[in-house]
Each structure stands twice: as structure tokens, then as C-alpha cells.
Design a protein around this motif. Structure first.
Motif, PDB file in Angstrom:
ATOM      1  N   ARG A 166       0.826  -1.264   0.027  1.00  0.00           N
ATOM      2  CA  ARG A 166       0.069  -0.169  -0.005  1.00  0.00           C
ATOM      3  C   ARG A 166       0.925   1.253  -0.039  1.00  0.00           C
ATOM      4  NH1 ARG A 166      -5.852  -0.248  -0.594  1.00  0.00           N
ATOM      5  NH2 ARG A 166      -6.715  -2.040   0.429  1.00  0.00           N
ATOM      6  N   PHE A 181       2.026   2.568   3.511  1.00  0.00           N
ATOM      7  CA  PHE A 181       1.731   1.884   4.344  1.00  0.00           C
ATOM      8  C   PHE A 181       2.404   0.486   4.377  1.00  0.00           C
ATOM      9  CE2 PHE A 181      -1.748   4.766   4.172  1.00  0.00           C
ATOM     10  CZ  PHE A 181      -2.165   4.928   5.361  1.00  0.00           C
ATOM     11  N   LYS A 226       0.918  -1.049   9.660  1.00  0.00           N
ATOM     12  CA  LYS A 226       0.014   0.262   9.871  1.00  0.00           C
ATOM     13  C   LYS A 226      -1.490  -0.219   9.306  1.00  0.00           C
ATOM     14  CE  LYS A 226       0.186   5.138   9.157  1.00  0.00           C
ATOM     15  NZ  LYS A 226       0.963   6.333   8.438  1.00  0.00           N
ATOM     16  N   THR A 227      -2.285   0.245  10.114  1.00  0.00           N
ATOM     17  CA  THR A 227      -3.779   0.058   9.980  1.00  0.00           C
ATOM     18  C   THR A 227      -4.658   1.063   9.541  1.00  0.00           C
ATOM     19  OG1 THR A 227      -4.021  -2.084  11.421  1.00  0.00           O
ATOM     20  CG2 THR A 227      -6.239  -0.981  10.937  1.00  0.00           C
ATOM     21  N   ARG A 251      -5.564   2.766   6.119  1.00  0.00           N
ATOM     22  CA  ARG A 251      -5.022   1.854   5.142  1.00  0.00           C
ATOM     23  C   ARG A 251      -5.663   1.687   3.879  1.00  0.00           C
ATOM     24  NH1 ARG A 251      -0.889  -1.995   5.490  1.00  0.00           N
ATOM     25  NH2 ARG A 251      -0.999  -3.605   3.868  1.00  0.00           N
ATOM     26  N   GLN A 252      -7.038   1.564   4.059  1.00  0.00           N
ATOM     27  CA  GLN A 252      -7.708   1.064   2.974  1.00  0.00           C
ATOM     28  C   GLN A 252      -7.964   2.228   1.942  1.00  0.00           C
ATOM     29  OE1 GLN A 252      -8.912   1.546   6.044  1.00  0.00           O
ATOM     30  NE2 GLN A 252     -10.721   2.844   6.079  1.00  0.00           N
ATOM     31  N   GLU A 278      -7.055  -7.656   3.258  1.00  0.00           N
ATOM     32  CA  GLU A 278      -6.464  -6.636   2.524  1.00  0.00           C
ATOM     33  C   GLU A 278      -7.749  -6.243   1.626  1.00  0.00           C
ATOM     34  OE1 GLU A 278      -4.192  -3.652   2.439  1.00  0.00           O
ATOM     35  OE2 GLU A 278      -2.962  -5.189   3.053  1.00  0.00           O
TER      36      GLU A 278
END
Length: 496
Positions: free
Chosen positions: A118, A121, A125-126, A129-130, A361
Motif C-alpha cells: 500500500r 503503508f 499500519k492500519t 490503510r484502505q 486486505e
């Protein structure tokens, strides 16, 4: 539903049948697409066995969205019941599809994806993130380059990662040093590689369709080239499943392959070694000794080896992604109970789409053969339905994404489970109906019997066909219930 950042294209890894089908579906939904192919041409894996005639006819090999795009460009579809070679599939379908301007503009050949992450990221790391795009690092002719993508459909397959000869899943001792005498997959023994095998003592290792096809081709070679001899080795001891369902197979050519192999074995023209678990290969007086787990030579005097031992996925490229794989199949986790070859061998697989193929993910999916990991029973038609469902989900059409249907031909051979848990080969599988995701619960347990497909939600039914028959007021298909003994007259059959 995951939010798709449409600032960046959807990345497809692999320009084979499933990858190009995914591109066609994305284009139909008006989404930008970029396709990465490690090879010099599309369908590079298929190119390695373009001489092989497929056992599935054209109607199972052409994706519907791809067909719609091609027909608008004037393409004429082949006869639906014709059996193409892998080369004809490439030349008559995949190359024209990849040449269509909406796909060609985003097609990047000689681009091998090395890693995916990502943007900004790492894996740990959360927060937010998306919302970050994927970053794909590719090895190109110009060196390493990076690309951004809103979603990733990984259709890299497994063919380029063959399983080794060692029975423990590792390279057999000596396998690396004898690499120039070993071919993995399906060599063209009657064509380009004829001189390599003519007049030689050739060992074929494996119990699947690739091994069968190679053995039959070598038989033809032996008839024309004196001194050519065939040796076949398998790890198991039961040949019934290896020979397949014969005339009961829903794919005629696949059934005929098993029938021809059985006839070859019975003819005495083939030296067969069953129960062979290879631990080492040793060079001896210019030939190869095959060493079993006992430590003693089992087969001697081998000139060439064909390792038709299956293949496995490359999981290294997703190390920085949050992916979840089955511990032993290396398939997408949710698929494992449905496709485990220790339990299942029927042609019918429970319908699965974007939900079963999702990983932790968001917007990363392994599709096609890679989604099956080490399980060998993947068909192209399954991959086409996978990508149709996933693309519908990415486009926000959740009703379409969830309406997953699979219409697959039965193999004619199944595994069932007895009350003691011992697997046994069944002599019959009743034809299964078209399966839809609506007919099954998300939390279905693995099948305890296999006729007509995995066990459905109904507690009094052993399989999909049994449930559908009972829903019509009939007594069922004749299979055993999940808690009863088989209802068929013969104890080694799961259907009457």
C-alpha cells in the motif's frame, strides 16, 4: 462494501484467460484497467504447452464479457463443442481479445510484478490503510518501476511454480544438479522436443491429466522410434481415481484420456511403479537412479524425467499485504474446505465469488488457479465466474456480485467420507444442477458426501442434488444422508 478509489486503474496480474476475462468485465463496467504480464506474449504459461489439446470444449473456455467485446469488433466465435489446443485458444481467442484497443492500451508485456504493498503503508499500519492505493513494483526491460492501482486481481496462476519430485514437498536430493535431465509440465515430445526423448528411457512422475497426456504422447513416439521406453511412477497405490470417470465424465475428452491411459497400462507397454515416494536422484554411469524413501534405488537407467507433479502459487509478492491462505493448500482461505483434494474430486464446486475470495486486505483478490493454491481441480469457467462476481462488487453492483452461478461438468469420480472418516472412491456421481450462491449458506460445513456437490444447508440432505430432489417432494437422489449409511445398493457407490 469497500470504497474503490477510481483515481487509479484496477491492476490485473497475468494476461492469461482469467486475467483477460477480468479486463473485459472491468471495461464493460467503464473502469480503467492495467494488465501486467511477465512473459513476452499474452498467456505465456499456455504458450509452454500450446501443442496440448484441451479436454474442455470452447463453450467452457470463452468468457461471456470477453465474447461480447470481441463480437462487437467482428469476431466469429468457434464451434462451441470443438476442442481447441492451447495454441488455438491463444491464437483464436486470447490474442484477438488482448488486441482490442480498450485492453491493448493498458497491456504491459515483459512486466514481472515483484511485490505489492500500500502506498505509504507497511503491513503493520492500519489506520486509513484502505484509502491508500496499492503500489506494484515491476521488473521491466528498463529496470524496476512502480505503478499505483485502486484494486488488484492476481491471476498469475501456478504453472510457473512446479512442484518438485520429492515426496516431502522439497526438491529431491540431487534434483537441482540433474535439472538438465528433468522437464516440468508437458513437453512437446512429438514435436519440438522429439529428439530429446526418441530412443530414450523416459520416466514420467505424476497421477494427473498432464502425466496421462505425456504418457500417451510418449507411446506414439515409442511406436515410431525404436528404443524408446516408458516408465510411470505415482505416489499412490489405487489407480481408479487416476483413470478417472471414463464414460461417466461430463467432459468426453477428459473421460477418454483416462480410458486410453487405462488401456495403455493394461497393454504391458508401460513399466508402472506405484507407491513410489521419491527422496533422491543419483547419477550413475550416465543415467539416473531414482531413490525411494527406503534409501535404495527403485528405478535405474533413466535418461530423462518428466515431472508432471502439479504446481503451487508464488506467495512472495503479497508479503506486505494482509492476506489469508489455507495452511496446507495455500489457497484463499475460505475456498479450502470446498476444493481440498483429500476430500473432494467432483467436477462441481460450491459457487464462490467476491465474498469467498476476499482477503483482509480490501480490494485484493487472488483469482483463477492461484486462488486454488495447490489444489489441482481448477477449470477456466470457474475463474470466469470469479472475476465476474469480483468486478460487479468493485463496481458497486452487490446484487450481481452475490448472484454467483457455476455450471461445471462432473468428473464421474468422487470421494465420499464413511462414518469412520476413511476416504473411498465412489463409482458414480449423479449430474449436479447449476449451483447458485443463494442455495447455500455462508457457513456451510465441508461435504460429508459428494454426489452432486457439497453438502447444503438442509440437515436431512447429503448433497446439493439430494436437497433439490427433496425440495421437489421426491425421496432424494439416493445418496446417503450426512448421518446414515449409503443408500445405494453397492457399498462402494454414492449414487444408484
Amino acid at each position: 462494501m469497500n470504497t474503490l478509489n477510481e483515481t487509479h486503474p484496477v491492476a490485473i496480474l497475468g494476461a492469461g484467460p482469467v486475467g483477460l476475462a477480468a479486463a473485459a468485465h472491468l471495461i464493460e463496467h467503464g473502469m480503467a484497467v492495467i494488465v501486467f504480464e511477465a512473459g513476452k506474449t499474452v498467456a505465456a504459461n499456455l504458450q509452454s504447452y500450446r501443442h496440448v489439446r484441451l479436454f474442455s470444449p470452447w463453450r467452457y473456455n470463452v468468457d461471456k464479457a470477453a465474447e461480447r467485446l470481441l463480437k462487437r469488433a467482428g469476431w466469429v466465435s468457434p464451434a462451441p463443442d470443438g476442442l481447441p489446443t492451447a495454441g488455438e485458444l491463444i491464437d483464436d481467442y486470447l490474442t484477438p481479445l488482448a488486441s482490442l484497443p480498450p485492453i491493448a492500451v493498458g497491456l504491459k508485456l515483459n512486466h514481472q510484478i515483484l511485490a505489492i504493498s500500500r502506498y505509504g503503508f507497511d503491513k503493520v499500519k492500519t489506520r486509513h490503510r484502505q484509502n491508500a492505493p496499492f503500489v506494484l513494483r515491476a521488473l521491466t526491460a528498463a529496470g524496476e518501476e512502480e505503478f499505483l492501482a485502486s484494486a488488484v486481481l492476481d491471476a498469475t496462476g501456478t504453472w510457473s511454480q512446479p512442484n518438485p519430485l520429492g515426496a516431502n514437498g522439497l526438491l529431491a536430493v540431487g534434483e537441482s544438479s540433474l535439472a538438465d535431465r528433468i522437464t516440468y509440465g508437458m513437453p512437446d515430445v512429438l514435436g519440438l522436443q522429439r529428439a530429446r526423448y526418441a530412443g530414450r528411457r523416459v520416466l514420467v512422475v505424476g497421477a494427473g491429466h498432464s502425466a496421462a497426456g505425456t504418457l500417451l504422447a510418449l507411446t506414439q513416439l515409442a511406436e515410431a522410434e525404436p528404443g524408446t521406453s516408458l516408465i510411470w511412477a505415482i505416489r499412490g497405490t489405487e489407480l481408479a481415481r487416476v483413470f478417472g470417470g471414463g464414460e461417466a465424465d461430463g467432459l468426453l475428452a477428459r473421460g477418454q484420456l483416462g480410458i486410453r491411459l487405462k488401456a495403455l497400462q493394461a497393454s504391458g507397454k508401460l513399466e508402472l511403479h506405484t507407491g513410489l515416494r521419491i527422496s533422491a536422484l543419483r547419477k550413475a554411469q550416465g543415467t539416473i537412479q531414482v531413490i525411494g524413501e527406503s534409501g535404495t534405488p527403485v528405478i535405474e537407467g533413466i535418461d530423462e524425467i518428466v515431472a508432471a507433479t502439479g504446481s503451487r502459487p508464488d506467495l512472495t509478492i503479497t508479503r506486505e499485504l494482509r492476506v489469508r491462505h489455507d495452511a496446507w493448500l495455500e489457497s484463499t482461505d475460505a475456498l479450502a474446505p470446498l476444493i481440498d483434494p483429500n476430500e473432494h474430486s467432483c467436477g462441481t464446486v460450491r459457487p464462490h465469488g467476491h465474498r469467498e475470495l476476499a482477503h483482509p486486505e480490501p480490494n485484493y483478490y487472488a483469482v483463477g488457479a492461484k486462488s486454488y493454491g495447490r489444489a489441482p481441480n481448477f477449470l477456466m469457467a470457474t475463474g470466469y465466474e470469479q472475476v465476474r462476481s469480483i468486478v460487479a462488487a468493485l463496481a458497486g453492483d452487490m446484487a450481481g456480485a452475490d448472484d454467483v452461478q457455476l455450471d461445471l461438468p462432473e468428473t464421474g469420480v468422487c470421494n465420499t467420507q464413511s462414518l469412520t472418516g476413511e476416504a473411498r472412491s465412489a463409482g458414480c456421481c449423479a449430474p449436479a444442477p447449476v449451483l447458485t450462491s443463494a442455495s447455500l449458506r455462508d457457513d456451510d460445513a465441508p461435504a460429508t458426501g459428494c454426489c452432486g456437490g457439497p453438502a447444503p444447508a438442509g440437515p436431512d440432505a447429503c448433497c446439493v442434488l439430494d436437497a433439490s430432489e427433496k425440495a421437489l417432494g421426491k425421496s432424494g437422489c439416493g445418496c446417503a444422508s450426512a448421518t446414515a449409511t449409503p443408500a445405494a445398493a453397492e457399498p462402494d457407490r454414492c449414487c444408484p
